[in-house]
Design a protein around this motif. Structure first.
Motif, PDB file in Angstrom:
ATOM      1  N   UNK A  91      31.837  -7.478 -13.483  1.00 61.13           N
ATOM      2  CA  UNK A  91      31.250  -6.689 -12.400  1.00 61.13           C
ATOM      3  C   UNK A  91      32.240  -5.701 -11.795  1.00 61.13           C
ATOM      4  N   UNK A  92      33.534  -5.924 -11.972  1.00 62.46           N
ATOM      5  CA  UNK A  92      34.509  -4.979 -11.442  1.00 62.46           C
ATOM      6  C   UNK A  92      34.370  -3.615 -12.117  1.00 62.46           C
ATOM      7  N   UNK A  93      34.119  -3.637 -13.417  1.00 60.88           N
ATOM      8  CA  UNK A  93      33.944  -2.379 -14.129  1.00 60.88           C
ATOM      9  C   UNK A  93      32.627  -1.713 -13.755  1.00 60.88           C
ATOM     10  N   UNK A  94      31.620  -2.517 -13.395  1.00 62.10           N
ATOM     11  CA  UNK A  94      30.302  -1.967 -13.111  1.00 62.10           C
ATOM     12  C   UNK A  94      30.187  -1.431 -11.691  1.00 62.10           C
ATOM     13  N   UNK A  95      30.763  -2.134 -10.703  1.00 62.67           N
ATOM     14  CA  UNK A  95      30.537  -1.789  -9.305  1.00 62.67           C
ATOM     15  C   UNK A  95      31.788  -1.330  -8.566  1.00 62.67           C
ATOM     16  N   UNK A  97      35.117   0.847  -7.786  1.00 65.32           N
ATOM     17  CA  UNK A  97      35.775   2.114  -8.049  1.00 65.32           C
ATOM     18  C   UNK A  97      37.069   2.182  -7.254  1.00 65.32           C
ATOM     19  N   UNK A  98      37.676   3.349  -7.214  1.00 65.04           N
ATOM     20  CA  UNK A  98      38.965   3.486  -6.530  1.00 65.04           C
ATOM     21  C   UNK A  98      38.846   3.331  -5.020  1.00 65.04           C
ATOM     22  N   UNK A  99      37.675   3.609  -4.456  1.00 61.60           N
ATOM     23  CA  UNK A  99      37.508   3.565  -3.006  1.00 61.60           C
ATOM     24  C   UNK A  99      36.916   2.260  -2.503  1.00 61.60           C
ATOM     25  N   UNK A 100      36.596   1.321  -3.389  1.00 59.78           N
ATOM     26  CA  UNK A 100      35.941   0.084  -2.951  1.00 59.78           C
ATOM     27  C   UNK A 100      36.856  -0.742  -2.060  1.00 59.78           C
ATOM     28  N   UNK A 101      38.111  -0.895  -2.465  1.00 59.90           N
ATOM     29  CA  UNK A 101      39.048  -1.695  -1.671  1.00 59.90           C
ATOM     30  C   UNK A 101      39.287  -1.054  -0.309  1.00 59.90           C
ATOM     31  N   UNK A 102      39.399   0.278  -0.280  1.00 58.69           N
ATOM     32  CA  UNK A 102      39.595   0.966   0.996  1.00 58.69           C
ATOM     33  C   UNK A 102      38.368   0.824   1.903  1.00 58.69           C
ATOM     34  N   UNK A 103      37.174   0.876   1.336  1.00 57.53           N
ATOM     35  CA  UNK A 103      35.964   0.704   2.137  1.00 57.53           C
ATOM     36  C   UNK A 103      35.887  -0.698   2.726  1.00 57.53           C
ATOM     37  N   UNK A 104      36.260  -1.690   1.945  1.00 59.32           N
ATOM     38  CA  UNK A 104      36.275  -3.054   2.472  1.00 59.32           C
ATOM     39  C   UNK A 104      37.329  -3.208   3.560  1.00 59.32           C
TER      40      UNK A 104
END
Length: 335
Positions: A91-95, A97-104
């Protein structure tokens, strides 16, 4: 007994008011305990994050490649089935991206556990919504519709459900940013006072984090993490950049940029904070003036819908009563 008589009985009204009062008391005390428990969880999460950064920094200074410390655990333990699902379906490859960690991080969720939970929810939420919608449309409320139409409705509900985790994350981020933005000018004033009193930047951040916690727990958490990074990272500019990246606010980024430049070129930190504090107060005043200027257009529609009709009724009603009530009164008097 008639329902109107039941609703107008004295005993029934007393019982309803008593129930509402008890519910208000329970909600008041319950919300107090919830806020306290949430604050304890935030403090615990910050302490664990600081311990992890301490272990990583010590391992880096010793030249070791491992960054694991003894007795260090994440703030939230990921469920085994969530981790297995994420790894099995990649699921990491599917959902991610580079901004996911920053958004969390902007929403206050840090660590691999929160990332795994978010990816699992991105995968499981549409499936769960689809199954619930199919169960409702096919078995509980078919309504005489063909099967393919019920499945189409269920698939549409599943597509909408796929955006629920993103929407909830965005909502949490906006609430957190609003809390930080509201308390940031006061935070700058306190930082300026601490620095001009002779404190170092680390002690100033630590002191302000304690004082600002009553106004914004999110900002106190971010300042505490910045204090830990300033204590253990060699590059102070990296700690400032991390604070601006975690908050996602332009005002915080501008202040951190000023502190980075002051630390890099050896200029006065107090002077930089004084200028940024003045800009923060001016920005707050401009925001208040903007809200005050937008108030008359917002009141136009409620004024037309609710105030003007009542005003017309009050003005015209006596004249209408006098015009249409005059012949009736004279007829009754003649008889």
């Amino acid at each position: 007994m008639n329902i109107v008589q039941l609703l107008t009985q004295r005993d029934f009204l007393i019982a309803v008011l008593a129930a509402v009062s008890m519910a208000a008391v329970v909600f008041t005390f319950g919300s107090t305990f919830i806020v306290k428990s949430e604050m304890k969880q935030r403090i615990k999460r910050v302490a664990l994050e600081r311990e992890k950064m301490r272990a990583e920094e010590m391992a880096r200074l010793r030249g070791g490649g491992a960054t694991e410390g003894r007795g260090i655990r994440r703030a939230t333990e990921t469920k085994t089935y969530m981790k297995n699902t994420v790894d099995r379906f990649d699921l990491k490859k599917a959902f991610q991206d580079d901004a996911t960690v920053d958004k969390l991080a902007m929403a206050g969720f840090r660590g691999q556990g929160h990332l795994t939970t978010f990816l699992f929810m991105r995968f499981a939420t549409p499936l769960g919504v689809f199954l619930l919608a199919a169960l409702y449309t096919i078995f509980m409320a078919p309504g005489g519709r063909p099967l393919y139409l019920n499945l189409a409705y269920s698939i549409g509900a599943g597509i909408v459900g796929a955006y629920l985790p993103v929407v909830m994350l965005k909502n949490t981020t906006q609430k957190r940013q609003f809390s930080i933005k509201r308390a940031w000018p006061d935070c700058l004033d306190l930082l300026l006072l601490c620095v001009e009193a002779g404190m170092s930047v680390e002690h100033a951040f630590k002191r302000v984090a304690k004082e600002i916690g009553q106004q914004s727990a999110a900002l106190a958490e971010e300042l505490t993490l910045t204090t830990a990074e300033l204590s253990f990272l060699e590059d102070r500019g990296r700690a400032y950049e991390n604070l601006g990246r975690r908050t996602g606010l332009d005002g915080v980024r501008s202040v951190m940029t000023a502190l980075i430049q002051a630390d890099r070129y050896g200029t006065s930190v107090g002077q930089a904070l004084r200028v940024m504090a003045e800009e923060g107060r001016e920005g707050r005043m401009m925001e208040a003036e903007k809200k005050a200027a937008s108030l008359p257009p917002k009141l136009t529609v409620p004024l037309i819908l609710f105030f003007l009709p009542v005003l017309f009724i009050v003005i015209i009603a006596p004249a209408l009563i006098k015009v249409f009530g005059g012949p009736v009164a004279s007829t009754i008097g003649g008889n």
